[in-house]
Design a protein around this motif. Structure first.
Motif, PDB file in Angstrom:
ATOM      1  N   ILE A  34       3.930   0.282   2.073  1.00  0.00           N
ATOM      2  CA  ILE A  34       3.440  -0.656   3.150  1.00  0.00           C
ATOM      3  C   ILE A  34       3.423  -2.118   2.701  1.00  0.00           C
ATOM      4  O   ILE A  34       2.257  -2.204   2.023  1.00  0.00           O
ATOM      5  CB  ILE A  34       2.483  -0.150   3.997  1.00  0.00           C
ATOM      6  CG1 ILE A  34       2.997   1.267   4.452  1.00  0.00           C
ATOM      7  CG2 ILE A  34       2.229  -0.901   5.397  1.00  0.00           C
ATOM      8  CD1 ILE A  34       1.770   1.900   5.289  1.00  0.00           C
ATOM      9  N   THR A  60       5.585   6.151   0.849  1.00  0.00           N
ATOM     10  CA  THR A  60       5.971   5.147   1.553  1.00  0.00           C
ATOM     11  C   THR A  60       5.085   3.916   1.085  1.00  0.00           C
ATOM     12  O   THR A  60       3.957   3.931   1.372  1.00  0.00           O
ATOM     13  CB  THR A  60       6.173   5.397   3.100  1.00  0.00           C
ATOM     14  OG1 THR A  60       6.686   6.652   3.447  1.00  0.00           O
ATOM     15  CG2 THR A  60       6.501   4.015   3.877  1.00  0.00           C
ATOM     16  N   TYR A  98       0.849  -1.272  -0.105  1.00  0.00           N
ATOM     17  CA  TYR A  98      -0.206  -0.083  -0.233  1.00  0.00           C
ATOM     18  C   TYR A  98       1.021   1.361   0.017  1.00  0.00           C
ATOM     19  O   TYR A  98       1.674   1.340   0.783  1.00  0.00           O
ATOM     20  CB  TYR A  98      -0.828  -0.013   1.318  1.00  0.00           C
ATOM     21  CG  TYR A  98      -1.763   1.310   1.371  1.00  0.00           C
ATOM     22  CD1 TYR A  98      -2.827   1.532   0.461  1.00  0.00           C
ATOM     23  CD2 TYR A  98      -1.209   2.076   2.376  1.00  0.00           C
ATOM     24  CE1 TYR A  98      -3.525   2.597   0.802  1.00  0.00           C
ATOM     25  CE2 TYR A  98      -2.038   3.386   2.228  1.00  0.00           C
ATOM     26  CZ  TYR A  98      -3.205   3.556   1.775  1.00  0.00           C
ATOM     27  OH  TYR A  98      -3.988   4.698   1.671  1.00  0.00           O
ATOM     28  N   GLU A  99       0.618   2.294  -0.975  1.00  0.00           N
ATOM     29  CA  GLU A  99       1.456   3.361  -1.129  1.00  0.00           C
ATOM     30  C   GLU A  99       0.599   4.510  -0.125  1.00  0.00           C
ATOM     31  O   GLU A  99      -0.481   4.845  -0.480  1.00  0.00           O
ATOM     32  CB  GLU A  99       1.590   3.993  -2.605  1.00  0.00           C
ATOM     33  CG  GLU A  99       2.428   4.983  -2.534  1.00  0.00           C
ATOM     34  CD  GLU A  99       2.843   5.431  -4.119  1.00  0.00           C
ATOM     35  OE1 GLU A  99       3.528   6.271  -4.181  1.00  0.00           O
ATOM     36  OE2 GLU A  99       2.244   4.905  -4.837  1.00  0.00           O
ATOM     37  N   ASP A 100       1.449   4.962   0.874  1.00  0.00           N
ATOM     38  CA  ASP A 100       0.932   6.051   1.602  1.00  0.00           C
ATOM     39  C   ASP A 100       1.130   7.307   0.851  1.00  0.00           C
ATOM     40  O   ASP A 100       1.811   7.435  -0.149  1.00  0.00           O
ATOM     41  CB  ASP A 100       2.076   6.035   2.954  1.00  0.00           C
ATOM     42  CG  ASP A 100       1.432   6.835   4.067  1.00  0.00           C
ATOM     43  OD1 ASP A 100       0.161   7.387   3.859  1.00  0.00           O
ATOM     44  OD2 ASP A 100       1.767   6.908   5.200  1.00  0.00           O
TER      45      ASP A 100
END
Length: 347
Positions: free
Chosen positions: A72, A70, A64-66
């Motif tokens: 995850i 970032t 998952y892209e913050d």
């Protein structure tokens, strides 16, 4: 047929093991991207940005892209531990009439098959219950990383499922309808009803993809080294300003001729003619016609008329000149008469 999902149908306390199969297939010709210059294939490779090398599918995971970029990592084990009863089950929520389902919500279709001999009896029970109730089942299930809605219905001896969009995934048609104020007359509706009845119904199995057939012929000709001889299709005409009533009447006439009916039959309801003439301007005004040139055989008559008009103008001018001259002479005559009268008085 290869299954794409395994799970269970949760029907109260009854659990029915099933397999999910695609119910539709795409017959479209698949094209590959090539380099136009030399015909070389254009391929897309999955490359790791850190190692700058191509990665096999087995090495690729999820993340998952913050908001700040970032990544995850999310593993299959993380997803399997989610506390969702629909992770491996189609959980029936309710039974409703098929008419209650908005067609805009309907998506891909699948067949649900019984998974093993033990599933045959409960599978058949649900199928017959759906048949007798004449309803469809609304279900929730998890597939491809999200929970989804589904609709179960009977197709032949099998149970089919249509994926449904969530209600908030269907957009409202804001700004789609025409903003212009339009008046629809009864005569226009009557002609539209006549056209609909004339076109009638159709067996969908008789319809076929003509573009796909032409494309297959093109590919076959290219493979055989032949030059395609098909004529290019007609370019679609742009929007035209038309007389709506005339277009409806012509459409009914053409539809009846296509069905083999006599061309002399009425192509419009009674009373549509007069109302139709009044309704011509309610949709689009007709284009102004150019004035036709005068026929050649009327030229001599036109010349005679022009000559007569010229002669009449000359006569009128002569009369006007005579009146002016008479008006100028009138004072001189009066003066002469006065002098004569004065001489007589003096003597």
């Amino acid at each position: 047929m290869r299954s794409i999902w395994n799970g269970n149908i949760s029907f109260g306390l009854v659990s029915i093991p099933i397999k999910m199969y695609p119910a539709t297939e795409d017959h479209a010709v698949s094209f590959r991207q090539v380099h136009s210059k030399d015909g070389g294939r254009i391929r897309y490779r999955k490359v790791c940005e850190l190692e700058d090398k191509q990665i096999d599918a087995a090495e690729i995971g999820k993340a998952y892209e913050d908001a700040d970029g970032t990544l995850i990592p999310i593993t299959d084990e993380d997803l399997a531990r989610l506390p969702l009863p629909t992770t491996r089950a189609l959980e029936i929520q309710a039974f409703v009439s098929a008419a209650d389902i908005d067609p805009l919500q309907m998506g891909d279709a699948y067949y649900l098959g019984a998974n093993g001999p033990a599933a045959a009896k409960p599978y058949a029970l649900l199928r017959e219950a759906l048949k007798r109730s004449e309803k469809v089942a609304i279900t929730k299930y998890a597939h491809r990383g999200r929970e989804r809605l589904g609709m179960l219905r009977v197709v032949g001896d099998a149970i089919a499922m249509h994926r449904l969009l969530w209600p908030d995934e269907v957009r409202t048609p804001v700004g789609v309808a025409p903003k212009e104020k339009v008046t629809i007359r009864d005569a226009e509706l009557d002609l539209a009803d006549t056209l609909m009845n004339t076109l009638g119904e159709v067996d969908l199995s008789e319809l076929h993809d003509e573009y796909q057939e032409a494309l297959d012929s093109l590919v076959a000709a290219k493979m055989a080294g032949a030059t395609p001889t098909a004529e290019p299709g007609e370019a679609p005409a742009g929007a035209q300003v038309v007389d709506l009533m005339a277009a409806l009447r012509d459409s009914v006439r053409s539809a009846r001729q296509a069905r083999g009916e006599e061309a002399g039959e009425k192509a419009e309801p009674e009373g549509a003619g007069e109302a139709g003439e009044e309704a011509e301007a309610t949709v689009h005004p007709l284009r102004a016609r150019k004035k036709a040139a005068a026929p050649a055989n009327k030229a001599p008559a036109a010349k005679k008329t022009a000559a007569a008009a010229k002669k009449g103008a000359e006569k009128a001018g002569a009369k006007a000149g005579a009146k002016k001259a008479a008006a100028k002479k009138a004072p001189a005559k009066k003066q002469a008469a006065a002098k004569r009268a004065g001489g007589r008085t003096a003597s």
